[in-house]
Design a protein around this motif. Structure first.
Motif, PDB file in Angstrom:
ATOM      1  N   ASP A  90     -56.291  -5.559 -88.993  1.00  0.00           N
ATOM      2  CA  ASP A  90     -55.360  -6.504 -89.636  1.00  0.00           C
ATOM      3  C   ASP A  90     -54.057  -5.827 -90.044  1.00  0.00           C
ATOM      4  OD1 ASP A  90     -57.176  -8.556 -89.290  1.00  0.00           O
ATOM      5  OD2 ASP A  90     -57.893  -8.525 -91.374  1.00  0.00           O
ATOM      6  N   LEU A  91     -54.155  -4.641 -90.629  1.00  0.00           N
ATOM      7  CA  LEU A  91     -52.948  -3.943 -91.063  1.00  0.00           C
ATOM      8  C   LEU A  91     -52.107  -3.508 -89.867  1.00  0.00           C
ATOM      9  CD1 LEU A  91     -51.048  -2.758 -93.151  1.00  0.00           C
ATOM     10  CD2 LEU A  91     -52.563  -0.744 -93.288  1.00  0.00           C
ATOM     11  N   VAL A  92     -52.713  -2.910 -88.868  1.00  0.00           N
ATOM     12  CA  VAL A  92     -51.955  -2.456 -87.694  1.00  0.00           C
ATOM     13  C   VAL A  92     -51.306  -3.655 -86.995  1.00  0.00           C
ATOM     14  CG1 VAL A  92     -52.142  -1.393 -85.407  1.00  0.00           C
ATOM     15  CG2 VAL A  92     -53.228  -0.312 -87.391  1.00  0.00           C
ATOM     16  N   THR A  93     -52.026  -4.750 -86.881  1.00  0.00           N
ATOM     17  CA  THR A  93     -51.462  -5.966 -86.279  1.00  0.00           C
ATOM     18  C   THR A  93     -50.230  -6.420 -87.054  1.00  0.00           C
ATOM     19  OG1 THR A  93     -53.578  -6.662 -85.349  1.00  0.00           O
ATOM     20  CG2 THR A  93     -51.929  -8.385 -85.717  1.00  0.00           C
ATOM     21  N   ALA A  94     -50.329  -6.466 -88.369  1.00  0.00           N
ATOM     22  CA  ALA A  94     -49.188  -6.892 -89.194  1.00  0.00           C
ATOM     23  C   ALA A  94     -48.018  -5.917 -89.074  1.00  0.00           C
ATOM     24  CB  ALA A  94     -49.618  -7.034 -90.655  1.00  0.00           C
ATOM     25  N   LEU A  95     -48.306  -4.622 -89.082  1.00  0.00           N
ATOM     26  CA  LEU A  95     -47.238  -3.627 -88.953  1.00  0.00           C
ATOM     27  C   LEU A  95     -46.468  -3.822 -87.655  1.00  0.00           C
ATOM     28  CD1 LEU A  95     -49.126  -0.426 -90.190  1.00  0.00           C
ATOM     29  CD2 LEU A  95     -47.342  -1.663 -91.425  1.00  0.00           C
ATOM     30  N   ILE A  96     -47.177  -4.018 -86.567  1.00  0.00           N
ATOM     31  CA  ILE A  96     -46.509  -4.179 -85.270  1.00  0.00           C
ATOM     32  C   ILE A  96     -45.820  -5.536 -85.169  1.00  0.00           C
ATOM     33  CG2 ILE A  96     -46.874  -4.364 -82.774  1.00  0.00           C
ATOM     34  CD1 ILE A  96     -49.149  -2.265 -83.122  1.00  0.00           C
ATOM     35  N   GLN A  97     -46.514  -6.601 -85.514  1.00  0.00           N
ATOM     36  CA  GLN A  97     -45.968  -7.949 -85.336  1.00  0.00           C
ATOM     37  C   GLN A  97     -44.753  -8.225 -86.225  1.00  0.00           C
ATOM     38  OE1 GLN A  97     -46.751 -10.562 -83.201  1.00  0.00           O
ATOM     39  NE2 GLN A  97     -48.040  -9.096 -82.101  1.00  0.00           N
ATOM     40  N   GLN A  98     -44.666  -7.572 -87.357  1.00  0.00           N
ATOM     41  CA  GLN A  98     -43.581  -7.843 -88.304  1.00  0.00           C
ATOM     42  C   GLN A  98     -42.478  -6.797 -88.305  1.00  0.00           C
ATOM     43  OE1 GLN A  98     -43.471 -10.792 -90.088  1.00  0.00           O
ATOM     44  NE2 GLN A  98     -45.232 -11.265 -88.795  1.00  0.00           N
ATOM     45  N   ASP A 110     -44.714  -2.720-100.162  1.00  0.00           N
ATOM     46  CA  ASP A 110     -45.787  -3.223 -99.303  1.00  0.00           C
ATOM     47  C   ASP A 110     -45.775  -2.451 -97.986  1.00  0.00           C
ATOM     48  OD1 ASP A 110     -46.431  -5.074-101.235  1.00  0.00           O
ATOM     49  OD2 ASP A 110     -45.607  -6.795-100.144  1.00  0.00           O
ATOM     50  N   ALA A 111     -46.936  -2.169 -97.449  1.00  0.00           N
ATOM     51  CA  ALA A 111     -47.048  -1.381 -96.222  1.00  0.00           C
ATOM     52  C   ALA A 111     -46.226  -1.972 -95.078  1.00  0.00           C
ATOM     53  CB  ALA A 111     -48.517  -1.262 -95.813  1.00  0.00           C
ATOM     54  N   VAL A 112     -46.330  -3.271 -94.864  1.00  0.00           N
ATOM     55  CA  VAL A 112     -45.617  -3.900 -93.744  1.00  0.00           C
ATOM     56  C   VAL A 112     -44.108  -3.799 -93.946  1.00  0.00           C
ATOM     57  CG1 VAL A 112     -45.252  -6.069 -92.493  1.00  0.00           C
ATOM     58  CG2 VAL A 112     -47.564  -5.416 -93.207  1.00  0.00           C
ATOM     59  N   GLU A 113     -43.661  -3.961 -95.174  1.00  0.00           N
ATOM     60  CA  GLU A 113     -42.226  -3.874 -95.454  1.00  0.00           C
ATOM     61  C   GLU A 113     -41.722  -2.438 -95.307  1.00  0.00           C
ATOM     62  OE1 GLU A 113     -38.316  -5.169 -96.541  1.00  0.00           O
ATOM     63  OE2 GLU A 113     -40.016  -6.025 -95.493  1.00  0.00           O
ATOM     64  N   ILE A 114     -42.521  -1.475 -95.695  1.00  0.00           N
ATOM     65  CA  ILE A 114     -42.149  -0.067 -95.511  1.00  0.00           C
ATOM     66  C   ILE A 114     -41.944   0.221 -94.028  1.00  0.00           C
ATOM     67  CG2 ILE A 114     -43.061   2.302 -95.614  1.00  0.00           C
ATOM     68  CD1 ILE A 114     -44.378   1.445 -98.331  1.00  0.00           C
ATOM     69  N   PHE A 115     -42.885  -0.209 -93.204  1.00  0.00           N
ATOM     70  CA  PHE A 115     -42.798   0.033 -91.767  1.00  0.00           C
ATOM     71  C   PHE A 115     -41.593  -0.704 -91.171  1.00  0.00           C
ATOM     72  CE2 PHE A 115     -44.140  -0.334 -87.295  1.00  0.00           C
ATOM     73  CZ  PHE A 115     -44.528   0.971 -87.044  1.00  0.00           C
ATOM     74  N   ARG A 116     -41.402  -1.947 -91.562  1.00  0.00           N
ATOM     75  CA  ARG A 116     -40.271  -2.743 -91.078  1.00  0.00           C
ATOM     76  C   ARG A 116     -38.951  -2.066 -91.407  1.00  0.00           C
ATOM     77  NH1 ARG A 116     -36.385  -6.589 -92.379  1.00  0.00           N
ATOM     78  NH2 ARG A 116     -36.593  -6.095 -94.579  1.00  0.00           N
ATOM     79  N   ARG A 117     -38.800  -1.646 -92.653  1.00  0.00           N
ATOM     80  CA  ARG A 117     -37.557  -0.987 -93.071  1.00  0.00           C
ATOM     81  C   ARG A 117     -37.330   0.324 -92.316  1.00  0.00           C
ATOM     82  NH1 ARG A 117     -36.559  -1.846 -99.547  1.00  0.00           N
ATOM     83  NH2 ARG A 117     -36.680  -4.132 -99.502  1.00  0.00           N
ATOM     84  N   ALA A 118     -38.375   1.104 -92.160  1.00  0.00           N
ATOM     85  CA  ALA A 118     -38.237   2.388 -91.455  1.00  0.00           C
ATOM     86  C   ALA A 118     -37.773   2.169 -90.021  1.00  0.00           C
ATOM     87  CB  ALA A 118     -39.561   3.145 -91.487  1.00  0.00           C
ATOM     88  N   ASP A 119     -38.359   1.206 -89.336  1.00  0.00           N
ATOM     89  CA  ASP A 119     -37.946   0.944 -87.955  1.00  0.00           C
ATOM     90  C   ASP A 119     -36.506   0.440 -87.915  1.00  0.00           C
ATOM     91  OD1 ASP A 119     -38.888   0.785 -85.074  1.00  0.00           O
ATOM     92  OD2 ASP A 119     -38.099  -1.236 -85.385  1.00  0.00           O
ATOM     93  N   TRP A 120     -36.138  -0.455 -88.815  1.00  0.00           N
ATOM     94  CA  TRP A 120     -34.756  -0.951 -88.856  1.00  0.00           C
ATOM     95  C   TRP A 120     -33.767   0.187 -89.110  1.00  0.00           C
ATOM     96  CZ3 TRP A 120     -32.308  -4.992 -87.142  1.00  0.00           C
ATOM     97  CH2 TRP A 120     -32.979  -6.201 -86.957  1.00  0.00           C
TER      98      TRP A 120
END
Length: 174
Positions: A90-98, A110-120
């Motif tokens: 679930d977490l890996v799916t959310a990280l990639i999809q978002q 939040d983990a997903v927001e951290i990953f999103r920001r880092a990629d941006w």
């Protein structure tokens, strides 16, 4: 010791990535380091973040598509199940999809927001920095050079825009 060695995650994809391997590998490492910084020094879930980082854009090469979120997710989930980490699905799916969501995917920590920001931060070459000092990103880029990553994204994006002008950036989410 790292929970999962990046080399072992990349190994099955080295041939598929071909001449883009170093560029993509450096992007993955920059994203992971930016995640660590944004998370305050420690990743919330190192296994999930490493798997998501390696697989998040992989569908570009593995499935030869710029509409790569679903293929990237499918391959990451397959890896998780094959290697005893199905609980991270679930977490890996959310990280990639978002990770290309234009608006926030949650609170800053939040983990997903951290990953999103880092990629941006990395995709925008530090222009979109979410408060991270620009010098921090410049130093990271010196340590892990672009190696043609951004040029390749522009090339692939241009090709997509020419062949599917009605859907030039299918990976974006609002």
């Amino acid at each position: 010791m790292d929970p999962i060695d990046l080399d072992s995650l990349f190994k099955p994809w080295n041939r598929t990535l071909g001449k883009d391997r170093t560029a993509y590998r450096n992007h993955v490492e920059r994203v992971l380091r930016l995640c660590t910084t944004l998370a305050g020094g420690e990743l919330p879930d190192p296994v999930a973040f490493r798997v998501a980082a390696v697989y998040h854009d992989l569908g570009i090469w593995s499935d030869e598509t710029f509409d790569y979120l679903d293929p990237s997710t499918t391959r990451a989930v397959g890896w998780l199940h094959e290697h005893g980490h199905a609980d991270k699905t679930d977490l890996v799916t959310a990280l990639i999809q978002q990770h290309h969501k234009v608006t926030a995917a949650g609170a800053a920590r939040d983990a997903v927001e951290i990953f999103r920001r880092a990629d941006w931060i990395d995709v925008s070459l530090g222009l979109r920095n979410f408060g991270l000092p620009r010098g921090h990103y410049r130093e990271l880029l010196r340590e892990l050079p672009d190696a043609g990553f951004h040029r390749r994204l522009l090339e692939l994006g241009g090709r997509r825009a020419l062949t599917r002008p009605w859907s030039p950036l299918p990976m974006f989410r609002w």
